[in-house]
Design an enzyme around this catalytic site. Sequence first.
Site, PDB file in Angstrom:
ATOM      1  N   LYS A   1       0.401   4.259  -0.477  1.00 41.19           N
ATOM      2  CA  LYS A   1      -0.497   5.503   0.306  1.00 41.19           C
ATOM      3  C   LYS A   1       0.151   6.664  -0.771  1.00 41.19           C
ATOM      4  O   LYS A   1      -0.007   6.314  -1.987  1.00 41.19           O
ATOM      5  CB  LYS A   1      -0.002   5.906   1.707  1.00 41.19           C
ATOM      6  CG  LYS A   1      -0.163   4.603   2.484  1.00 41.19           C
ATOM      7  CD  LYS A   1       0.238   4.778   3.975  1.00 41.19           C
ATOM      8  CE  LYS A   1      -0.089   3.458   4.621  1.00 41.19           C
ATOM      9  NZ  LYS A   1       0.175   3.676   6.042  1.00 41.19           N
TER      10      LYS A   1
ATOM     11  N   GLU B   1      -6.383   5.477   7.672  1.00 42.40           N
ATOM     12  CA  GLU B   1      -6.299   6.742   7.420  1.00 42.40           C
ATOM     13  C   GLU B   1      -7.348   7.595   6.947  1.00 42.40           C
ATOM     14  O   GLU B   1      -7.502   8.621   6.992  1.00 42.40           O
ATOM     15  CB  GLU B   1      -4.900   6.932   6.483  1.00 42.40           C
ATOM     16  CG  GLU B   1      -3.669   6.913   7.275  1.00 42.40           C
ATOM     17  CD  GLU B   1      -2.616   5.964   6.622  1.00 42.40           C
ATOM     18  OE1 GLU B   1      -2.377   5.936   5.095  1.00 42.40           O
ATOM     19  OE2 GLU B   1      -1.682   5.359   7.115  1.00 42.40           O
TER      20      GLU B   1
ATOM     21  N   ASN C   1       0.832  -1.267  -0.009  1.00 43.51           N
ATOM     22  CA  ASN C   1       0.176   0.026   0.010  1.00 43.51           C
ATOM     23  C   ASN C   1       0.866   1.188  -0.050  1.00 43.51           C
ATOM     24  O   ASN C   1       1.327   1.540   0.995  1.00 43.51           O
ATOM     25  CB  ASN C   1      -0.634   0.128   1.223  1.00 43.51           C
ATOM     26  CG  ASN C   1      -1.630   1.031   1.464  1.00 43.51           C
ATOM     27  OD1 ASN C   1      -1.802   1.890   0.424  1.00 43.51           O
ATOM     28  ND2 ASN C   1      -2.412   1.644   2.707  1.00 43.51           N
TER      29      ASN C   1
ATOM     30  N   GLU D   1      -5.517  -4.289  10.741  1.00 43.64           N
ATOM     31  CA  GLU D   1      -4.403  -3.362  10.907  1.00 43.64           C
ATOM     32  C   GLU D   1      -4.785  -2.367  12.095  1.00 43.64           C
ATOM     33  O   GLU D   1      -5.307  -1.612  12.166  1.00 43.64           O
ATOM     34  CB  GLU D   1      -4.407  -2.251   9.616  1.00 43.64           C
ATOM     35  CG  GLU D   1      -4.222  -3.254   8.208  1.00 43.64           C
ATOM     36  CD  GLU D   1      -3.755  -2.059   7.368  1.00 43.64           C
ATOM     37  OE1 GLU D   1      -2.552  -2.482   6.625  1.00 43.64           O
ATOM     38  OE2 GLU D   1      -4.121  -0.907   7.020  1.00 43.64           O
TER      39      GLU D   1
ATOM     40  N   SER E   1       3.367  -1.885  10.324  1.00 44.67           N
ATOM     41  CA  SER E   1       4.906  -2.149  10.480  1.00 44.67           C
ATOM     42  C   SER E   1       5.367  -3.445  10.127  1.00 44.67           C
ATOM     43  O   SER E   1       6.316  -3.946  10.592  1.00 44.67           O
ATOM     44  CB  SER E   1       5.395  -1.670  11.647  1.00 44.67           C
ATOM     45  OG  SER E   1       4.960  -0.076  12.089  1.00 44.67           O
TER      46      SER E   1
ATOM     47  N   GLY F   1       2.538   2.565  10.553  1.00 45.28           N
ATOM     48  CA  GLY F   1       3.670   3.668  10.499  1.00 45.28           C
ATOM     49  C   GLY F   1       4.194   3.985  11.685  1.00 45.28           C
ATOM     50  O   GLY F   1       5.041   4.971  11.493  1.00 45.28           O
TER      51      GLY F   1
ATOM     52  N   HIS G   1      -9.654   1.936   4.944  1.00 42.54           N
ATOM     53  CA  HIS G   1      -8.161   2.091   5.695  1.00 42.54           C
ATOM     54  C   HIS G   1      -8.334   3.137   6.746  1.00 42.54           C
ATOM     55  O   HIS G   1      -9.029   4.060   6.480  1.00 42.54           O
ATOM     56  CB  HIS G   1      -7.059   2.615   4.519  1.00 42.54           C
ATOM     57  CG  HIS G   1      -5.765   2.570   5.166  1.00 42.54           C
ATOM     58  ND1 HIS G   1      -5.317   3.579   6.274  1.00 42.54           N
ATOM     59  CD2 HIS G   1      -4.851   1.450   5.114  1.00 42.54           C
ATOM     60  CE1 HIS G   1      -4.022   3.212   6.410  1.00 42.54           C
ATOM     61  NE2 HIS G   1      -3.606   1.873   6.005  1.00 42.54           N
TER      62      HIS G   1
HETATM   63  P1  PGA Z   1       2.975   0.498   7.571  1.00 46.38           P
HETATM   64  O1  PGA Z   1       1.402   0.805   6.769  1.00 46.38           O
HETATM   65  O2  PGA Z   1       3.310  -1.003   6.921  1.00 46.38           O
HETATM   66  O3  PGA Z   1       3.877   1.700   6.925  1.00 46.38           O
HETATM   67  O4  PGA Z   1       2.868   0.399   9.216  1.00 46.38           O
HETATM   68  C1  PGA Z   1       0.526  -0.242   6.649  1.00 46.38           C
HETATM   69  C2  PGA Z   1      -0.922   0.367   6.109  1.00 46.38           C
HETATM   70  O5  PGA Z   1      -1.013   1.196   6.711  1.00 46.38           O
HETATM   71  O6  PGA Z   1      -1.451  -0.382   5.436  1.00 46.38           O
END
Ligand code: PGA
Length: 253
Positions: free
Chosen positions: A11, A99, A9, A167, A213, A173, A97
Amino acid sequence: MRKIIIAGNWKMNKIFPEAEDFFMDIAEYIENKKLGNVEVVICPPSVYLEMAGDITADHQLFIGAQNVSRFESGAYTGELSALMFNSMELDYCIIGHSERRKYFAETDKSINEKLKILQENEIIPIVCIGETLNERESGITEKIVLNQLEGAFRDVQINDDVVIAYEPVWAIGTGVTATPQQAQEIHYLIRNWFVDKYSKEVAENIPILYGGSMKPENIKELLSQQDIDGGLIGGASLDISKFSEMIDIAVEL
Ligand code: PGA
């Protein structure tokens, strides 16, 4: 045997030439690889979907979008429809997601509408769910995850592929990963919810990805858990060497 999905992903990252280089490199990297039951998916920003589709057309690579409109078509400036994605033969689309829930007022209701519209257009939804740190610390993780599932799957039939991504928001992140045991516990809960709501067969076939992560250092232990069927990878998917290493680890398991 369930398939294992290694999904990137991106983003809102990478400018066009960087994205193009990445797709050419990854296509070449996996060209003659035996991936077995591992499926590789990349979800770049939507402006790159056509380029990504062109470069990867004859390769074992699947492309996904990061969001879709809940509307079919018409006067919705700035939106992208499932019908458009279908006409480009897109494979996957992430919805819900955290976000988008946090910054763009995404709700379980809109996620439910998006899930249905993707199904109508034969695009595989990757439905994201997960609790915040505050919710975990208050001991309501299970309740939150089950509520999100109930909301997203209201009046939804499952006849085709659907993918879930668990998640935990506190792990996205942040560099903090859920322990394999913490993740497995919730993945098991999610799978059982599908047994109760649909059937054992549906539950057994549904890939449940972990996200938060995930990186080369922790992917093996996470994927070794009974109910973890891959990863939705943010930060580490932007780096070709880390992403290809994670594909290799998944293939070797
Ligand atoms: P990340 O993001 O691996 O940077 O933690 C995962 C995601 O938001 O899909």
